[in-house]
Design a protein around this motif. Structure first.
Motif, short mmCIF file in Angstrom:
data_model
loop_
_atom_site.label_atom_id
_atom_site.label_comp_id
_atom_site.label_asym_id
_atom_site.label_seq_id
_atom_site.Cartn_x
_atom_site.Cartn_y
_atom_site.Cartn_z
N SER A 27 0.83 -1.20 0.00
CA SER A 27 0.00 0.00 0.00
C SER A 27 0.86 1.25 0.00
O SER A 27 0.59 2.22 -0.74
CB SER A 27 -0.93 0.00 1.22
OG SER A 27 -1.85 -1.08 1.16
N ILE A 28 1.91 1.26 0.82
CA ILE A 28 2.81 2.41 0.87
C ILE A 28 3.46 2.64 -0.49
O ILE A 28 3.56 3.78 -0.97
CB ILE A 28 3.89 2.20 1.95
CG1 ILE A 28 3.25 2.18 3.35
CG2 ILE A 28 4.95 3.29 1.88
CD1 ILE A 28 4.22 1.80 4.45
N VAL A 37 1.09 10.78 0.09
CA VAL A 37 1.79 10.84 1.38
C VAL A 37 1.14 9.85 2.33
O VAL A 37 -0.06 9.93 2.61
CB VAL A 37 1.71 12.26 1.99
CG1 VAL A 37 2.32 12.28 3.38
CG2 VAL A 37 2.42 13.26 1.09
N TRP A 38 1.93 8.92 2.82
CA TRP A 38 1.46 7.89 3.76
C TRP A 38 1.74 8.35 5.18
O TRP A 38 2.86 8.70 5.52
CB TRP A 38 2.19 6.58 3.48
CG TRP A 38 1.78 5.44 4.37
CD1 TRP A 38 2.36 5.06 5.54
CD2 TRP A 38 0.70 4.53 4.14
NE1 TRP A 38 1.72 3.97 6.07
CE2 TRP A 38 0.69 3.62 5.23
CE3 TRP A 38 -0.25 4.39 3.13
CZ2 TRP A 38 -0.24 2.59 5.32
CZ3 TRP A 38 -1.17 3.36 3.22
CH2 TRP A 38 -1.16 2.48 4.31
N LEU A 39 0.71 8.35 6.03
CA LEU A 39 0.86 8.74 7.42
C LEU A 39 1.03 7.49 8.27
O LEU A 39 0.06 6.75 8.50
CB LEU A 39 -0.36 9.54 7.89
CG LEU A 39 -0.65 10.84 7.13
CD1 LEU A 39 -1.91 11.50 7.70
CD2 LEU A 39 0.54 11.79 7.19
N GLN A 61 -7.23 8.65 -0.62
CA GLN A 61 -7.09 9.84 0.23
C GLN A 61 -5.62 10.14 0.52
O GLN A 61 -5.22 11.31 0.60
CB GLN A 61 -7.88 9.64 1.52
CG GLN A 61 -9.38 9.67 1.30
CD GLN A 61 -10.18 9.35 2.55
OE1 GLN A 61 -9.64 8.83 3.52
NE2 GLN A 61 -11.47 9.64 2.52
N ALA A 62 -4.83 9.09 0.65
CA ALA A 62 -3.40 9.27 0.88
C ALA A 62 -2.72 9.88 -0.35
O ALA A 62 -1.81 10.71 -0.22
CB ALA A 62 -2.74 7.95 1.25
N HIS A 79 -3.74 -2.31 -7.90
CA HIS A 79 -2.28 -2.42 -7.93
C HIS A 79 -1.77 -3.12 -6.66
O HIS A 79 -0.86 -3.96 -6.73
CB HIS A 79 -1.65 -1.03 -8.04
CG HIS A 79 -1.81 -0.39 -9.38
ND1 HIS A 79 -1.79 -1.10 -10.56
CD2 HIS A 79 -1.99 0.91 -9.75
CE1 HIS A 79 -1.95 -0.30 -11.58
NE2 HIS A 79 -2.08 0.94 -11.12
N VAL A 80 -2.36 -2.77 -5.53
CA VAL A 80 -1.97 -3.42 -4.27
C VAL A 80 -2.34 -4.90 -4.31
O VAL A 80 -1.54 -5.77 -3.94
CB VAL A 80 -2.65 -2.72 -3.07
CG1 VAL A 80 -2.35 -3.51 -1.78
CG2 VAL A 80 -2.16 -1.29 -2.93
#
Length: 205
Positions: A27-28, A37-39, A61-62, A79-80
């Protein structure tokens, strides 16, 4: 098997198959390659044990967080999913004790179903990897029902097995999945509190 349930319903990721660690890095990677941007303190919990739709929404949303532009949730999730399927087909890694318990329940004559938020393609990868498996049916993220923590997936799993959900035993690992199973009315076993390998030792005593 003494005081046996009518059927066994099991989650997939982190319960039967050791794919849970793969979802986060995949996912990242997809998010960051799309400019997102991954939080690390928020996003992992937004994808753990949730429906495919909710996972896809979190990815989008990321990405929007980083690009400021609307992203395609389904494309990102696909894709994931492709990355996870490729990982599974390179070599299926079961959680410790999972294979033996599936066989033990089969020997006891208990019908079994998989209840997962993963898409059907990943369920098929699991089935192909297991070969001669004891699963009678499954519920996947492709079923058009509310996802966990809604009880709908477990209710559908019991319905497809032709049993009362109140007489079923559910194996789960995530808070979302545990909430869904309890809301459905099943007896619930958390594999994070008591791993399958430990349970297997107890049953063999």
């Amino acid at each position: 098997m003494k005081n046996a349930p009518a059927a066994i319903l099991s989650d997939k990721d982190g319960t039967i198959v050791d794919t849970e660690p793969g979802w986060r890095p995949a996912s990242i990677k997809v998010v960051e390659e799309a400019g997102g941007v991954w939080l690390p303190n928020e996003d992992p919990q937004r994808i753990l044990g949730v429906s495919s739709k909710d996972h896809a929404t979190a990815l989008a949303q990321a990405v929007t967080r980083g690009t400021g532009e609307k992203a395609d949730p389904q494309m990102l999730f696909d894709h994931v999913g492709d990355a996870i399927e490729a990982r599974m087909r390179k070599g299926l890694v079961l959680m410790p004790g999972a294979g033996e318990l599936l066989s033990a329940f089969e020997t006891a004559g208990l019908p079994q179903a998989l209840v997962t938020a993963s898409p059907k393609s990943l369920v098929q990868a699991l089935v192909d990897g297991l070969g001669d498996h004891p699963l009678s049916t499954y519920v996947s993220g492709d079923d058009e029902i509310p996802g966990k923590p809604d009880p709908a997936p477990y209710l559908l799993g019991a319905e497809r097995l032709g049993v009362d959900i109140n007489d079923c035993l559910v194996f789960e690992d995530s808070d979302t999945g545990l909430a869904a199973a309890r809301a459905a009315g099943a007896t619930v076993h958390s594999v994070t509190e008591r791993p399958l390998a430990e349970l297997l030792v107890h049953l063999s005593e």
